[in-house]
Design an enzyme around this catalytic site. Structure first.
Site, mmCIF file in Angstrom:
data_model
loop_
_atom_site.group_PDB
_atom_site.id
_atom_site.type_symbol
_atom_site.label_atom_id
_atom_site.label_comp_id
_atom_site.label_asym_id
_atom_site.label_seq_id
_atom_site.Cartn_x
_atom_site.Cartn_y
_atom_site.Cartn_z
ATOM 1 N N SER A 151 13.527 9.454 -5.379
ATOM 2 C CA SER A 151 13.982 10.619 -4.619
ATOM 3 C C SER A 151 12.859 11.657 -4.551
ATOM 4 C CB SER A 151 15.263 11.165 -5.251
ATOM 5 O OG SER A 151 15.915 12.036 -4.374
ATOM 6 N N ASP A 228 23.648 5.589 0.478
ATOM 7 C CA ASP A 228 23.166 6.798 -0.194
ATOM 8 C C ASP A 228 23.585 8.035 0.623
ATOM 9 O OD1 ASP A 228 21.495 8.917 -1.019
ATOM 10 O OD2 ASP A 228 19.846 7.556 -1.516
ATOM 11 N N HIS A 259 22.522 6.300 -4.602
ATOM 12 C CA HIS A 259 21.305 7.043 -4.944
ATOM 13 C C HIS A 259 21.083 7.087 -6.463
ATOM 14 C CE1 HIS A 259 18.200 9.884 -3.528
ATOM 15 N NE2 HIS A 259 18.438 10.622 -4.595
#
Lengths: 281, 281
Positions: A151, A228, A259
């Site tokens: 991320s 996600d 995620h």
């Protein structure tokens, strides 16, 4: 010499998971990082080393506790170093007010805007200081280093890897923020850390760096969960990562995955295999 | 019918990690449990199922987040069910005062002493209610069930497995409390839940149950970290687990390992292999 202090040491697979802390000159506060060191010969053997950058709200601990990476670090005999995601407790007003800016959200940039510029220098911390500090406690082969992350840390890995190919021979990412100059998280962070002038932002945007990359050839692996929520909110934009003559970008959309670290743990093995291939290229 | 409510669902390897909650009749409060369900055919296919019992201070979450078990549940296509370690919030004075008694420390017994006897009935919860509740949400093959656990949960797995061989065809443990009638944790718990009369304690002591076990043959696998602080404090006493003509006990001392989930994650694969062997015996 920087004073590196051992916080903890625990056996895990055929190696040891350590946590260390040290006073960082780059970010001007104490920083904590994890190091996994597989068993190695007691002579001068050096081991390939992966640097892992975490996402928003994480500390060094999440990856260590939840990804299961040690199984593959042990199997391949790779060192893994993973820092915290920002300076902490540096007494900047509002530093703890947001989950996506300030503490836990350094975005791996060198801030130039006040009041962040003194401490929020995570780019230089990861590129310059951390490898040297980690080398004091682990037998890092600095010719065989790679970088990956998740991320915000996927963004960091892509940016740092593309800007420092001499340092990091391999790059991969889980659900990276791929185009921060055009997503809400990135615009907030880059405005706050770098100021309103968007021309200053390009050096921290992986999709823009890719387009002008002219270093040695790279194969970047990126895994993305198809379900996600942040993908659906357009925060991640993996479609902005376009292959070039120099860089093959392999984005794998993983059906049904989200995620979280459940997603990371599912595909972590492939990122170790990827690193092994790149350094033996 | 018991009302089972889904709390969360996340993709992990080739399956789904669920958390459910339900009002338990046995312990008289809401109970939370995890269920991992590997992908399976949409017909009436039933899958072998492992029940995992956690240790002191744990909830259902620790094992799900930290052990990495899903990799092997997915690979073998086993369901895994893991309950909380005690009733919660049942308004017993002092229930939250100790980390080794009361909340988070049910010890998998049916309490007979006041004020615990109404709610602290984790033995019956695991043996009777949980398998039925879990079967409402997962395709459990109730002819192929096994049980394992860690520390207090290793004790629970040994006791419940040995007392219910018709239900659980396989038993294994990580660092189990093997002889609770003679260690500090066990004496505190058994005194509190069962009263001072030690003759009532024997049914909850794995080493004593082993000696009189007369069911079908069993092979019990137990892993123990050699550097486990609780081993050194004589809380675990794996030496009390003695093989008999009916039960082969294989205690593996693991050098340099401790008591944590880093230890569990290192050897978790072997416990799935063990279960696979036992049910295909």
């Amino acid at each position: 010499m920087t004073d590196v202090v051992q916080v903890s040491k625990v056996r895990c697979f055929d190696g040891w998971q350590y946590v260390f802390k040290h006073p960082s000159e780059t970010v001007g506060c104490e920083m904590t990082f994890g190091v996994y060191i597989p068993d190695h010969k007691q002579n001068d053997e050096k081991l390939p080393t992966l640097f892992y950058l975490s996402g928003l709200t994480c500390t060094h601990a999440n990856f260590i506790e939840k990804s299961g990476f040690q199984r593959f670090a042990s199997k391949h005999r790779f060192i893994v170093v993973n820092p915290d995601t920002s300076p902490r407790n540096v007494n900047i007003p509002g530093e703890d007010d947001s989950w996506d800016f300030g503490s836990g959200a350094g975005f791996y940039v060198n801030a130039t805007a006040e009041p962040w510029s003194k401490h929020y220098r995570m780019y230089s911390y990861v590129v310059e200081e951390l490898p040297q500090v980690a080398a004091k406690v682990a037998p890092i082969d600095n010719h065989k280093m790679g970088i990956f992350g998740h991320s915000m840390g996927g963004h960091g890995a892509l940016v740092i890897g593309l800007r420092n190919p001499q340092l990091f021979k391999s790059i991969s990412a889980f659900s990276p923020i791929s185009n921060p100059t055009s997503c809400a998280w990135g615009i907030k962070a880059l405005t706050g850390y770098l100021g309103e002038d968007k021309s200053k932002w390009a050096d921290y945007d992986a999709s823009l760096l890719l387009a002008k990359y002219d270093g040695p050839e790279r194969h970047i692996l990126a895994d993305q969960g198809a379900e996600d929520d942040f993908l659906k909110q357009d925060q991640l934009r993996p479609e902005a990562l376009k292959s070039t003559s120099k860089v093959q970008v392999e984005v794998r959309m993983q059906p049904e995955h989200g995620h979280s670290y459940y997603f990371i743990s599912t595909f972590i093995e492939d990122h170790f295999t990827h690193f092994a291939k790149q350094i033996n290229h």
